[in-house]
Design a protein around this motif. Structure first.
Motif, PDB file in Angstrom:
ATOM      1  N   LEU A  11       0.847  -1.192   0.000  1.00 52.59           N
ATOM      2  CA  LEU A  11       0.000   0.000   0.000  1.00 52.59           C
ATOM      3  C   LEU A  11       0.881   1.239   0.000  1.00 52.59           C
ATOM      4  CD1 LEU A  11      -2.911   1.203   0.276  1.00 52.59           C
ATOM      5  CD2 LEU A  11      -2.459   1.316   2.727  1.00 52.59           C
ATOM      6  N   ASP A  12       0.717   2.073  -1.027  1.00 55.62           N
ATOM      7  CA  ASP A  12       1.445   3.334  -1.121  1.00 55.62           C
ATOM      8  C   ASP A  12       0.482   4.440  -0.712  1.00 55.62           C
ATOM      9  OD1 ASP A  12       2.657   5.738  -1.996  1.00 55.62           O
ATOM     10  OD2 ASP A  12       3.847   4.645  -3.464  1.00 55.62           O
ATOM     11  N   LEU A  13       0.560   4.845   0.551  1.00 58.22           N
ATOM     12  CA  LEU A  13      -0.395   5.819   1.095  1.00 58.22           C
ATOM     13  C   LEU A  13      -0.450   7.111   0.278  1.00 58.22           C
ATOM     14  CD1 LEU A  13      -2.311   5.646   3.545  1.00 58.22           C
ATOM     15  CD2 LEU A  13      -0.619   6.951   4.847  1.00 58.22           C
ATOM     16  N   PRO A  14       0.697   7.720  -0.071  1.00 58.54           N
ATOM     17  CA  PRO A  14       0.623   8.960  -0.863  1.00 58.54           C
ATOM     18  C   PRO A  14      -0.055   8.783  -2.212  1.00 58.54           C
ATOM     19  CG  PRO A  14       2.787   8.722   0.140  1.00 58.54           C
ATOM     20  CD  PRO A  14       2.085   7.421   0.340  1.00 58.54           C
ATOM     21  N   GLN A  15       0.224   7.669  -2.903  1.00 58.38           N
ATOM     22  CA  GLN A  15      -0.391   7.468  -4.215  1.00 58.38           C
ATOM     23  C   GLN A  15      -1.891   7.239  -4.098  1.00 58.38           C
ATOM     24  OE1 GLN A  15       1.439   5.816  -7.761  1.00 58.38           O
ATOM     25  NE2 GLN A  15       2.816   4.670  -6.418  1.00 58.38           N
ATOM     26  N   VAL A  16      -2.306   6.520  -3.062  1.00 58.63           N
ATOM     27  CA  VAL A  16      -3.725   6.232  -2.891  1.00 58.63           C
ATOM     28  C   VAL A  16      -4.502   7.512  -2.585  1.00 58.63           C
ATOM     29  CG1 VAL A  16      -5.424   5.019  -1.483  1.00 58.63           C
ATOM     30  CG2 VAL A  16      -3.318   3.854  -2.174  1.00 58.63           C
ATOM     31  N   LEU A  17      -3.954   8.355  -1.717  1.00 59.29           N
ATOM     32  CA  LEU A  17      -4.685   9.531  -1.243  1.00 59.29           C
ATOM     33  C   LEU A  17      -4.443  10.787  -2.081  1.00 59.29           C
ATOM     34  CD1 LEU A  17      -4.176   9.097   2.609  1.00 59.29           C
ATOM     35  CD2 LEU A  17      -6.182   8.489   1.241  1.00 59.29           C
ATOM     36  N   ALA A  18      -3.472  10.756  -2.974  1.00 57.81           N
ATOM     37  CA  ALA A  18      -3.130  11.945  -3.758  1.00 57.81           C
ATOM     38  C   ALA A  18      -4.318  12.575  -4.480  1.00 57.81           C
ATOM     39  CB  ALA A  18      -2.027  11.612  -4.758  1.00 57.81           C
ATOM     40  N   PRO A  19      -5.270  11.794  -5.044  1.00 60.25           N
ATOM     41  CA  PRO A  19      -6.398  12.442  -5.739  1.00 60.25           C
ATOM     42  C   PRO A  19      -7.269  13.305  -4.830  1.00 60.25           C
ATOM     43  CG  PRO A  19      -6.205  10.156  -6.422  1.00 60.25           C
ATOM     44  CD  PRO A  19      -5.280  10.328  -5.251  1.00 60.25           C
ATOM     45  N   LEU A  20      -7.178  13.120  -3.517  1.00 63.73           N
ATOM     46  CA  LEU A  20      -8.011  13.892  -2.597  1.00 63.73           C
ATOM     47  C   LEU A  20      -7.382  15.228  -2.222  1.00 63.73           C
ATOM     48  CD1 LEU A  20      -9.122  11.051  -0.151  1.00 63.73           C
ATOM     49  CD2 LEU A  20     -10.275  11.870  -2.218  1.00 63.73           C
ATOM     50  N   ARG A  21      -6.155  15.442  -2.592  1.00 64.15           N
ATOM     51  CA  ARG A  21      -5.443  16.663  -2.195  1.00 64.15           C
ATOM     52  C   ARG A  21      -5.538  17.695  -3.308  1.00 64.15           C
ATOM     53  NH1 ARG A  21      -2.589  18.904   1.637  1.00 64.15           N
ATOM     54  NH2 ARG A  21      -0.494  19.761   1.343  1.00 64.15           N
ATOM     55  N   ARG A  97       2.204  -0.814 -18.716  1.00 64.51           N
ATOM     56  CA  ARG A  97       2.925  -1.905 -18.054  1.00 64.51           C
ATOM     57  C   ARG A  97       3.986  -1.355 -17.103  1.00 64.51           C
ATOM     58  NH1 ARG A  97       4.341  -4.019 -22.395  1.00 64.51           N
ATOM     59  NH2 ARG A  97       2.385  -5.134 -22.718  1.00 64.51           N
ATOM     60  N   ARG A  98       4.706  -0.319 -17.541  1.00 61.68           N
ATOM     61  CA  ARG A  98       5.721   0.295 -16.670  1.00 61.68           C
ATOM     62  C   ARG A  98       5.076   0.914 -15.442  1.00 61.68           C
ATOM     63  NH1 ARG A  98       7.328   3.122 -21.207  1.00 61.68           N
ATOM     64  NH2 ARG A  98       6.997   5.074 -20.086  1.00 61.68           N
ATOM     65  N   GLY A  99       3.954   1.587 -15.650  1.00 64.99           N
ATOM     66  CA  GLY A  99       3.269   2.214 -14.530  1.00 64.99           C
ATOM     67  C   GLY A  99       2.754   1.208 -13.523  1.00 64.99           C
ATOM     68  N   ALA A 100       2.247   0.082 -14.013  1.00 71.18           N
ATOM     69  CA  ALA A 100       1.743  -0.956 -13.114  1.00 71.18           C
ATOM     70  C   ALA A 100       2.877  -1.531 -12.261  1.00 71.18           C
ATOM     71  CB  ALA A 100       1.065  -2.061 -13.919  1.00 71.18           C
ATOM     72  N   ARG A 101       4.050  -1.663 -12.853  1.00 66.71           N
ATOM     73  CA  ARG A 101       5.206  -2.160 -12.083  1.00 66.71           C
ATOM     74  C   ARG A 101       5.681  -1.122 -11.072  1.00 66.71           C
ATOM     75  NH1 ARG A 101       7.229  -4.153 -17.204  1.00 66.71           N
ATOM     76  NH2 ARG A 101       8.598  -2.323 -17.287  1.00 66.71           N
ATOM     77  N   ALA A 102       5.645   0.158 -11.469  1.00 63.11           N
ATOM     78  CA  ALA A 102       6.155   1.219 -10.598  1.00 63.11           C
ATOM     79  C   ALA A 102       5.207   1.537  -9.460  1.00 63.11           C
ATOM     80  CB  ALA A 102       6.403   2.489 -11.417  1.00 63.11           C
ATOM     81  N   ALA A 103       3.927   1.189  -9.623  1.00 66.93           N
ATOM     82  CA  ALA A 103       2.918   1.571  -8.628  1.00 66.93           C
ATOM     83  C   ALA A 103       2.248   0.333  -8.047  1.00 66.93           C
ATOM     84  CB  ALA A 103       1.883   2.494  -9.269  1.00 66.93           C
TER      85      ALA A 103
END
Length: 300
Positions: A11-21, A97-103
């Motif tokens: 779980l990447d907290l910043p990535q998950v919550l970023a859309p709310l900021r 594919r790159r994004g899925a690996r990075a996130a």
């Protein structure tokens, strides 16, 4: 009130919550140097404050204050993507594919509430982020409610439907909100309790319900759906940048909205997830000239 939730996977907290900021100066959210997130919200029970922090074992410690504390804590798993299902998602483009690996820790958040994210989305209609976020700060600070509990200084919950309906014309003008967005917000405030049903409906039915409000179209409905119930297929058609970003990421060229939807067709049912992965892969809109200058409705 306090609880601890153990995510079932990374779980990447910043990535998950970023859309709310909504920008670095968002009065309804704050991120501390420790990595803890603070969110101030307006719930059906009243305003509430939520603090989220990851512990060394990977669990998320959640604390909440105010009249809205109980529903905020109850929503924490879904807020952090517990109900998000990426099963069957198969990247067919290299950038995705790159994004899925990075996130690997990316999950689609779900606040479980329409109102707060709807107000911010309407303010972002047809203006720059800078303009919208300035109006968001003004409305939250002047007409919202100070965040309950030991929240960071200046944190406040967005105005409730009742508080928003009480804003006078000259105060809307001072906040830089033009007549079209003001009328949309007032109309939405009048039926706010009905709009919350969109979360239960989800998907296209939920987005269609939101669009019964004059001034809310496909773009605004998609922006709300992405955040309120983690809609994996909600594409923000009509966005100033999105079609170009998708076009560059998938085919190396700018596209219009129709071409973008055709290009995203392999990800039907998961198109928003594919877009999020493009962002995680670092795909951005090229800058060939000066930025669109912001308008200041307060001087008109």
């Amino acid at each position: 009130m306090r609880t601890t939730w153990q995510p079932p996977g990374p779980l990447d907290l910043p990535q998950v919550l970023a859309p709310l900021r909504r920008g670095s100066g968002d009065p309804a959210s704050a991120v501390q140097e420790s990595g803890a997130w603070w969110l101030a919200s307006t719930t059906a029970h009243g305003p509430g404050t939520l603090r989220l922090a990851a512990d060394p074992a990977g669990a998320v410690v959640a604390e909440a204050w105010g009249d809205g504390a109980e529903p905020l804590l109850a929503q924490v798993p879904e807020l952090l993507g517990a109900a998000d299902d990426d099963g069957g998602f198969v990247p067919v483009h290299d950038a995705v594919r790159r994004g899925a690996r990075a996130a690997r820790g990316l999950r689609l958040c779900a606040t479980g509430r329409v109102w707060d994210v709807l107000v911010a989305a309407v303010l972002e209609q047809k203006v720059t982020n800078r303009e919208a976020w300035r109006s968001w700060r003004e409305l939250c600070r002047r007409f919202g409610t100070p965040a309950p509990g030991p929240a960071p200084r200046g944190l406040c919950a967005p105005p409730s439907p009742r508080q928003l309906r009480e804003i006078r014309d000259w105060e809307w003008h001072r906040a830089g909100v033009d007549g079209a967005r003001r009328r949309t917000l007032i109309a939405a405030a009048g039926v706010a309790h009905r709009l919350e049903r969109a979360v239960e409906l989800g998907g296209e039915p939920g987005r269609a319900l939101l669009q019964h409000v004059p001034g809310i179209g496909p773009w605004t409905a998609a922006e709300v759906a992405q955040r309120a119930w983690g809609d994996p297929d909600a594409v923000s058609v009509g966005d100033y940048h999105l079609s170009t970003i998708v076009g560059i990421g998938l085919e190396g060229r700018p596209m219009d909205d129709a071409e973008m939807l055709d290009a995203l067709a392999p990800y039907a049912g998961q198109r928003h997830r594919a877009v999020r992965y493009l962002g995680a892969a670092g795909v951005r809109r090229p800058r060939f000239g000066p930025r669109l200058p912001p308008r200041d409705y307060r001087v008109l």
